[in-house]
Write an enzyme that holds these catalytic residues in place. Structure first.
Site, PDB file in Angstrom:
ATOM      1  N   ALA A   7      12.305  -0.225  -1.838  1.00 44.97           N
ATOM      2  CA  ALA A   7      11.085   0.315  -1.551  1.00 44.97           C
ATOM      3  C   ALA A   7      11.021   1.323  -0.315  1.00 44.97           C
ATOM      4  CB  ALA A   7      10.133  -0.698  -1.361  1.00 44.97           C
ATOM      5  N   SER A  11      10.061   5.304  -0.301  1.00 43.23           N
ATOM      6  CA  SER A  11       9.251   5.821   0.675  1.00 43.23           C
ATOM      7  C   SER A  11       9.964   6.947   1.489  1.00 43.23           C
ATOM      8  CB  SER A  11       8.786   4.823   1.839  1.00 43.23           C
ATOM      9  OG  SER A  11       8.402   3.651   1.218  1.00 43.23           O
ATOM     10  N   GLU A  63      -3.317  12.149   3.005  1.00 41.76           N
ATOM     11  CA  GLU A  63      -2.731  13.229   2.460  1.00 41.76           C
ATOM     12  C   GLU A  63      -1.606  13.063   1.533  1.00 41.76           C
ATOM     13  OE1 GLU A  63      -3.048  16.773   2.001  1.00 41.76           O
ATOM     14  OE2 GLU A  63      -3.661  16.964   3.925  1.00 41.76           O
ATOM     15  N   TRP A 111     -12.030  13.811  26.150  1.00 43.10           N
ATOM     16  CA  TRP A 111     -12.870  13.657  26.911  1.00 43.10           C
ATOM     17  C   TRP A 111     -12.910  12.766  27.951  1.00 43.10           C
ATOM     18  CZ3 TRP A 111     -17.445  16.657  26.880  1.00 43.10           C
ATOM     19  CH2 TRP A 111     -18.372  15.927  27.800  1.00 43.10           C
TER      20      TRP A 111
END
Length: 116
Positions: A7, A11, A63, A111
Site C-alpha cells: 500500500a 501511495s 486534489e 490575522w
C-alpha cells in the site's frame, strides 16, 4: 505487514505521478513544503500548526481524488458526456471547497499573528 508495504508503494507511486504529471498537485506540494518552515513562525500552538499543515494536506488529498476522478473519466470516454462533465465539475468544486478551507485557516492564523 506485506499489505502495508505494498500500500505504501502504491501511495508513493501516486505521489510521484502527481509531482511529475499534474501541475495543480505539484503547486500544492510546493505550497505544503514551503509551509513547513513558515507555519511555526506564525504560531507556537501545536493545534494551530496541525490546522495549518492539515488544511494543506486535506487540499492535497482532495486534489488527488479529483485527479483520480478525471483520470478514470477520461479512461471511460473522451467524448462529451453530461454525466462525466458533472463528475469532473463536482471534483473541481470539492477542490474549491478545500482551497477555501485552507485559505480561511491560514488567514485566521496570519490575522492572529499580525494583530494579536
Amino acid at each position: 505487514m506485506l499489505r502495508q508495504i505494498l500500500a505504501l508503494r502504491n501511495s508513493l507511486a501516486g505521489l510521484r505521478y502527481g509531482l511529475l504529471k499534474e501541475a495543480a498537485l505539484r503547486e500544492e506540494m510546493i505550497l505544503l513544503a514551503l509551509s513547513v518552515p513558515v507555519a511555526p513562525m506564525l504560531t507556537r500552538d501545536p493545534w494551530t500548526l496541525v490546522a495549518l499543515w492539515g488544511s494543506l494536506l486535506f487540499l492535497l488529498a482532495v486534489e488527488f481524488l479529483n485527479t483520480a476522478i478525471e483520470t478514470l473519466a477520461d479512461r471511460v470516454t473522451r467524448e462529451i458526456d453530461p454525466l462525466i462533465k458533472t463528475a469532473k465539475d463536482c471534483g473541481s468544486a470539492a477542490v474549491l471547497m478545500a482551497i477555501l478551507l485552507a485559505t480561511m485557516v491560514w488567514g485566521v492564523a496570519l490575522w492572529e499573528w499580525l494583530f494579536a
